[in-house]
Enzyme design. Structure first.
Site, PDB file in Angstrom:
ATOM      1  N   GLU A   1       0.839  -1.186   0.000  1.00  7.85           N
ATOM      2  CA  GLU A   1       0.000   0.000   0.000  1.00  7.85           C
ATOM      3  C   GLU A   1       0.881   1.245   0.000  1.00  7.85           C
ATOM      4  OE1 GLU A   1      -4.132  -1.482   2.020  1.00  7.85           O
ATOM      5  OE2 GLU A   1      -2.582  -0.791   3.412  1.00  7.85           O
TER       6      GLU A   1
ATOM      7  N   CYS B   1       3.775   8.528   0.600  1.00  2.00           N
ATOM      8  CA  CYS B   1       4.308   7.621   1.624  1.00  2.00           C
ATOM      9  C   CYS B   1       4.564   6.272   0.957  1.00  2.00           C
ATOM     10  CB  CYS B   1       3.308   7.495   2.768  1.00  2.00           C
ATOM     11  SG  CYS B   1       3.913   6.509   4.154  1.00  2.00           S
TER      12      CYS B   1
ATOM     13  N   CYS C   1       6.672  -6.539   7.621  1.00  2.98           N
ATOM     14  CA  CYS C   1       7.819  -5.966   8.335  1.00  2.98           C
ATOM     15  C   CYS C   1       8.273  -6.935   9.417  1.00  2.98           C
ATOM     16  CB  CYS C   1       7.422  -4.625   8.961  1.00  2.98           C
ATOM     17  SG  CYS C   1       8.785  -3.725   9.751  1.00  2.98           S
TER      18      CYS C   1
ATOM     19  N   CYS D   1       6.535  -3.888  15.739  1.00  2.00           N
ATOM     20  CA  CYS D   1       6.170  -2.885  16.744  1.00  2.00           C
ATOM     21  C   CYS D   1       4.735  -3.129  17.204  1.00  2.00           C
ATOM     22  CB  CYS D   1       6.309  -1.481  16.168  1.00  2.00           C
ATOM     23  SG  CYS D   1       8.016  -1.050  15.718  1.00  2.00           S
TER      24      CYS D   1
ATOM     25  N   CYS E   1       1.682  -1.244  15.425  1.00  2.00           N
ATOM     26  CA  CYS E   1       1.690  -1.111  13.969  1.00  2.00           C
ATOM     27  C   CYS E   1       1.040  -2.308  13.293  1.00  2.00           C
ATOM     28  CB  CYS E   1       3.130  -0.942  13.477  1.00  2.00           C
ATOM     29  SG  CYS E   1       3.264  -0.750  11.683  1.00  2.00           S
TER      30      CYS E   1
ATOM     31  N   GLY F   1       7.155  -1.614   6.028  1.00  2.00           N
ATOM     32  CA  GLY F   1       8.534  -2.089   6.084  1.00  2.00           C
ATOM     33  C   GLY F   1       9.510  -1.138   6.751  1.00  2.00           C
ATOM     34  N   GLU F   2      10.665  -1.681   7.117  1.00  2.00           N
ATOM     35  CA  GLU F   2      11.771  -0.934   7.726  1.00  2.00           C
ATOM     36  C   GLU F   2      12.835  -0.680   6.660  1.00  2.00           C
ATOM     37  OE1 GLU F   2      14.734   0.848   9.314  1.00  2.00           O
ATOM     38  OE2 GLU F   2      12.995   0.549  10.638  1.00  2.00           O
TER      39      GLU F   2
ATOM     40  N   SER G   1      12.698   6.822   6.997  1.00  3.76           N
ATOM     41  CA  SER G   1      12.474   6.559   8.423  1.00  3.76           C
ATOM     42  C   SER G   1      13.174   5.280   8.861  1.00  3.76           C
ATOM     43  CB  SER G   1      10.974   6.434   8.710  1.00  3.76           C
ATOM     44  OG  SER G   1      10.470   5.239   8.138  1.00  3.76           O
TER      45      SER G   1
ATOM     46  N   SER H   1      11.933   6.569  14.563  1.00  3.44           N
ATOM     47  CA  SER H   1      10.754   6.232  15.357  1.00  3.44           C
ATOM     48  C   SER H   1      11.175   6.072  16.816  1.00  3.44           C
ATOM     49  CB  SER H   1      10.133   4.929  14.836  1.00  3.44           C
ATOM     50  OG  SER H   1       9.724   5.076  13.501  1.00  3.44           O
ATOM     51  N   MET H   2      10.810   7.037  17.645  1.00  2.00           N
ATOM     52  CA  MET H   2      11.190   6.983  19.052  1.00  2.00           C
ATOM     53  C   MET H   2      10.089   6.335  19.894  1.00  2.00           C
ATOM     54  SD  MET H   2      11.921   9.996  21.875  1.00  2.00           S
ATOM     55  CE  MET H   2      13.139  10.867  20.959  1.00  2.00           C
ATOM     56  N   HIS H   3       8.982   7.013  20.067  1.00  2.00           N
ATOM     57  CA  HIS H   3       7.776   6.541  20.751  1.00  2.00           C
ATOM     58  C   HIS H   3       7.926   6.363  22.269  1.00  2.00           C
ATOM     59  CE1 HIS H   3       6.546   6.310  16.689  1.00  2.00           C
ATOM     60  NE2 HIS H   3       7.203   5.202  16.423  1.00  2.00           N
TER      61      HIS H   3
ATOM     62  N   HIS I   1      -3.480   5.472  16.259  1.00  2.00           N
ATOM     63  CA  HIS I   1      -4.639   4.949  15.542  1.00  2.00           C
ATOM     64  C   HIS I   1      -4.820   3.492  15.947  1.00  2.00           C
ATOM     65  CE1 HIS I   1      -2.943   8.156  12.837  1.00  2.00           C
ATOM     66  NE2 HIS I   1      -4.137   8.611  13.133  1.00  2.00           N
TER      67      HIS I   1
ATOM     68  N   CYS J   1      -0.909   6.633   9.883  1.00  2.00           N
ATOM     69  CA  CYS J   1       0.299   6.033  10.452  1.00  2.00           C
ATOM     70  C   CYS J   1      -0.008   4.745  11.206  1.00  2.00           C
ATOM     71  CB  CYS J   1       0.972   7.049  11.381  1.00  2.00           C
ATOM     72  SG  CYS J   1       2.502   6.460  12.096  1.00  2.00           S
TER      73      CYS J   1
END
Length: 347
Positions: A98, A111, A118, A122, A125, A163-164, A195, A217-219, A293, A336
């Site tokens: 996508e 995007c 992936c 996470c 996600c 994906g990473e 990213s 990506s911290m979070h 989300h 996201c």
């Protein structure tokens, strides 16, 4: 015999094709111009290449552009496309990714995905819940831009889809190289952001070999908590990641940013605000706060607007430029953390 794909090749690779088929060396530059400059859909359109050489080329190669199979349009104008891909794990096209087109006044951001699924898994996600099904080829990555109906309106590209990127680094570097090369799309690297959760050795290589922006990506600024949200913390901690970033100059045009999904009462309190400031002290960067989300089967609370504003104001007041990212495409699962093609394999 399955034909090879020209789209996604570098100029050097096209020179090898020309040599292999006994064509003049300059034919490679002609091919690159037709593909990346003119976005042709067939070799027959390369009219300044002799008919004999076009026929020879067509025997073994094709452009390889594949239009999206489906699209969904959000009430806010965001469009999510479903692209077929040829993953490196297999040459057929029964896998999909996508890709999200986000128009915003005089800007239009795409995007882009770099893997089917992936490995990072996470907690928050949807792509991670899909599992890993394969790396995209360079052609797969480029095709998301090449075959996008709104291609000519794009101003920015972000590698923040499925994906990473550091887990498919060779293909990501080659793709961004084609996007920024004079023979390619001739974009400025400042129009591209890549990213990462932080992948040991790979992130350093990206920083050394690319001039594109980087988004981490911290979070959570706390390693133990971040590990519960992001298993990749075990391999390269947020502390180690920030330490690596401190070795690079982000005081000019290249930008370093941190993505931070806000979970209500979990990582959006004053304690976390202070820890973020401490972690990023002296690093030229920005923080993007993102609304959580919800995804099925994950019991995480979303942060409310007031908490996010308080967090933003504290960080900004303490020298960390911070914004709240507008949530786009949530009604079509394009926001996201919501991208997934796990159900597409069965139809």
């Amino acid at each position: 015999m399955q034909k090879k794909v020209l789209m996604g090749m570098t100029l050097d690779e096209m020179r090898l094709v020309a040599a292999e088929l006994g064509m003049p060396k300059f034919t490679a530059s002609q091919m690159a111009k037709w593909i990346y400059g003119q976005h042709v859909s067939s070799i027959d359109e390369m009219t300044n290449i002799s008919k004999a050489n076009r026929e020879r080329l067509k025997e073994h190669y094709e452009i390889g552009a594949m239009p999206p199979l489906d699209c969904q349009k959000s009430k806010d104008g965001t469009v999510k496309y479903l692209f077929p891909v040829r993953t490196s794990a297999q040459s057929d096209t029964d896998r999909f990714v996508e890709t999200v087109y986000i128009p915003d006044h005089d800007r239009a951001t795409l995007c882009v995905s770099c893997q089917v699924g992936c490995k990072m898994n996470c907690l928050f996600c949807q792509t991670g819940k899909q599992g890993f099904e394969g790396n995209l080829t360079v052609a797969d990555i480029i095709n998301q831009i090449y075959s996008l109906p709104e291609r000519d309106s794009l101003t920015n590209i972000v590698f923040m889809g499925q994906g990473e990127p550091m887990d498919n680094l060779d293909c990501v570097l080659t793709a961004t190289g084609i996007l920024t090369a004079d023979y390619g799309f001739a974009w400025s690297p400042r129009r591209i952001t890549v990213s990462s959760v932080g992948v040991k050795n790979k992130l350093k290589r990206f920083l050394d070999e690319s001039e594109c922006h980087v988004a981490i990506s911290m979070h959570s600024p706390l390693p133990e908590q971040r590990q519960t949200l992001m298993p990749a913390e075990r391999q390269m901690s947020i502390v180690e990641t920030v330490g690596l970033l401190r070795q690079y100059d982000f005081s000019h045009q290249r930008r370093c940013s941190f993505e931070y999904i806000c979970f209500g009462g979990l990582n959006d309190t004053p304690v976390y605000a202070r820890e973020i400031v401490r972690l990023l002290q002296g690093l030229e960067c920005r923080v993007n706060l993102i609304r959580f989300h919800e995804i099925p089967g994950v019991d995480l609370p979303g942060s409310d607007e007031k908490r996010m504003e308080t967090l933003r104001d504290y960080l900004t007041a303490h020298g960390v430029f911070t914004t709240i990212r507008a949530s786009r495409g949530q009604d079509i699962f394009a926001a996201c953390g919501l991208l997934s093609t796990a159900r597409r394999k069965d139809g």
